[in-house]
Design a protein around this motif. Structure first.
Motif, PDB file in Angstrom:
ATOM      1  N   ILE A 121      -8.347  -2.131   7.129  1.00  0.00           N
ATOM      2  CA  ILE A 121      -7.280  -1.200   6.751  1.00  0.00           C
ATOM      3  C   ILE A 121      -7.103  -1.181   5.236  1.00  0.00           C
ATOM      4  CG2 ILE A 121      -4.814  -0.738   6.962  1.00  0.00           C
ATOM      5  CD1 ILE A 121      -4.906  -1.979   9.754  1.00  0.00           C
ATOM      6  N   VAL A 122      -7.056  -2.355   4.623  1.00  0.00           N
ATOM      7  CA  VAL A 122      -6.868  -2.434   3.174  1.00  0.00           C
ATOM      8  C   VAL A 122      -8.102  -1.905   2.446  1.00  0.00           C
ATOM      9  CG1 VAL A 122      -6.380  -3.989   1.261  1.00  0.00           C
ATOM     10  CG2 VAL A 122      -5.320  -4.394   3.484  1.00  0.00           C
ATOM     11  N   MET A 178       1.045   5.288   2.416  1.00  0.00           N
ATOM     12  CA  MET A 178       0.128   5.010   3.519  1.00  0.00           C
ATOM     13  C   MET A 178       0.913   4.952   4.817  1.00  0.00           C
ATOM     14  SD  MET A 178      -2.447   1.791   4.100  1.00  0.00           S
ATOM     15  CE  MET A 178      -3.497   1.709   5.551  1.00  0.00           C
ATOM     16  N   TYR A 238      -8.097   1.828   2.441  1.00  0.00           N
ATOM     17  CA  TYR A 238      -7.050   2.371   1.562  1.00  0.00           C
ATOM     18  C   TYR A 238      -7.545   2.451   0.115  1.00  0.00           C
ATOM     19  CZ  TYR A 238      -2.788   2.382  -1.258  1.00  0.00           C
ATOM     20  OH  TYR A 238      -1.823   2.675  -2.195  1.00  0.00           O
ATOM     21  N   ASP A 258     -10.392   5.053  -0.382  1.00  0.00           N
ATOM     22  CA  ASP A 258      -9.873   6.422  -0.429  1.00  0.00           C
ATOM     23  C   ASP A 258      -9.203   6.710  -1.772  1.00  0.00           C
ATOM     24  OD1 ASP A 258     -10.793   6.736   2.133  1.00  0.00           O
ATOM     25  OD2 ASP A 258      -8.834   6.363   3.076  1.00  0.00           O
ATOM     26  N   LYS A 259      -8.528   5.715  -2.333  1.00  0.00           N
ATOM     27  CA  LYS A 259      -7.909   5.897  -3.647  1.00  0.00           C
ATOM     28  C   LYS A 259      -8.971   6.147  -4.720  1.00  0.00           C
ATOM     29  CE  LYS A 259      -3.380   5.370  -3.287  1.00  0.00           C
ATOM     30  NZ  LYS A 259      -2.405   6.347  -3.846  1.00  0.00           N
ATOM     31  N   LEU A 317       0.858  -1.186   0.000  1.00  0.00           N
ATOM     32  CA  LEU A 317       0.000   0.000   0.000  1.00  0.00           C
ATOM     33  C   LEU A 317       0.893   1.234   0.000  1.00  0.00           C
ATOM     34  CD1 LEU A 317      -2.541  -1.233   2.719  1.00  0.00           C
ATOM     35  CD2 LEU A 317      -2.589  -1.630   0.251  1.00  0.00           C
ATOM     36  N   TYR A 375      -9.859   0.360  -8.395  1.00  0.00           N
ATOM     37  CA  TYR A 375      -9.721   0.534  -6.948  1.00  0.00           C
ATOM     38  C   TYR A 375     -10.926  -0.055  -6.206  1.00  0.00           C
ATOM     39  CZ  TYR A 375      -5.728   3.693  -7.551  1.00  0.00           C
ATOM     40  OH  TYR A 375      -4.496   4.232  -7.855  1.00  0.00           O
TER      41      TYR A 375
END
Length: 290
Positions: free
Chosen positions: A178-179, A160, A182, A185-186, A157, A205
């Motif tokens: 968490i992943v 980050m 990520y 948000d991308k 990632l 994404y």
């Protein structure tokens, strides 16, 4: 000078005498027998130096071979009426029969099955472990292999940071949110790019986020966003075809609107499709009236 005579007489120098050879005296040998008195030593010495004449020895008398002794042989009885047949004892002992062999094979198979079960259990346990590592401004997600030991890199990632301290081991329930966050948000950041949203990148994404959604509700939310992107793309294609205004383009616009109906997930989208279809139908009718 040619006729001069020289004195060749004996030299007057004294001749050195040759040294006489000194005869070395050999050391005396130690006594042959020691540790006894004189009489015993003399007797042993006489025995050791005694000479024997083998020719004068008396001949050895040949002993006659003893006659073989005949052993009494018992006659074999031919009367078998009163005798009972006894089978020979089994060569295999009681502990080495087929039953014991089957038990040994069964015990061996049970041991192999138990070992395989232990290996599989250890493999599942190792695969359920996750690890987070900070490497060059990125967070690497590692996961245990399906084996008793070993890890493998799952993904990296970029850009980050993790606020909380990194622990030694994480569970799936701790890593997946968490992943998921990520990649979500991308996708949101790609909507605000200066050159406009890149729907292909956004969909990529979102697909990655869906594969790490920790709950079914979050996965459904991602699916709604993916359907919304497909709906907007098809609606845009229909508008472009409608602007061109030819009959083939209007037919293309109508087909795009029909396909967009498969991705409509809200009342607003369905109402929008109804209005667009009405516009396309009026345009087709106007061309037919000419």
């Amino acid at each position: 000078l040619l006729f001069k005579k020289f004195d060749t007489g004996p030299s007057k120098k004294p001749v050195a005498e040759r040294p006489q050879k000194v005869q070395l005296k050999l050391p005396e040998a130690p006594p042959f027998v020691t540790g006894y008195d004189k009489e015993e030593t003399k007797r042993i010495r006489a025995l050791l130096f005694k000479q024997f004449d083998l020719k004068s020895e008396p001949p050895v008398e040949e002993t006659k071979a003893a006659a073989p002794v005949e052993e009494a042989v018992e006659p074999i009885s031919t009367d078998v009426k009163g005798q009972e047949y006894e089978p020979p004892a089994s060569v295999l002992s009681a502990g080495s029969g087929p039953d014991s062999m089957a038990k040994a094979i069964k015990a061996g198979l049970l041991g192999v099955v138990a070992l395989i079960a232990i290996i599989i259990g250890a493999s599942f346990s190792n695969q359920s472990k996750f690890y987070l590592k900070h490497v060059d401004g990125a967070v690497q997600v590692w996961r245990g292999k399906f084996a008793p030991t070993g890890t493998e890199l799952v993904l990296s990632l970029d850009d980050m940071e993790i606020s909380q301290p990194v622990r030694d081991v994480y569970s799936k329930k701790e890593v997946y949110p968490i992943v998921f966050g990520y990649f979500q948000d991308k996708a949101d950041a790609s909507l605000n790019e200066p050159e406009g949203p890149d729907f292909a990148k956004i969909k990529r994404y979102l697909h990655q986020a869906a594969s790490y959604a920790p709950t079914e509700a979050l996965r459904n939310m991602v699916e709604v966003r993916l359907n919304g992107i497909d709906f907007l793309v098809l609606l845009h294609k229909a508008d472009v075809a409608l602007i061109k205004g030819t009959l083939p383009d209007l037919e293309t616009a109508k087909a795009c609107l029909d396909k967009a109906g498969l991705y409509a997930s809200s009342d607003y989208q369905r109402e929008l499709l109804v209005k667009r279809k009405a516009v396309v139908d009026r345009a087709i009718a106007a061309l037919a009236a000419k």
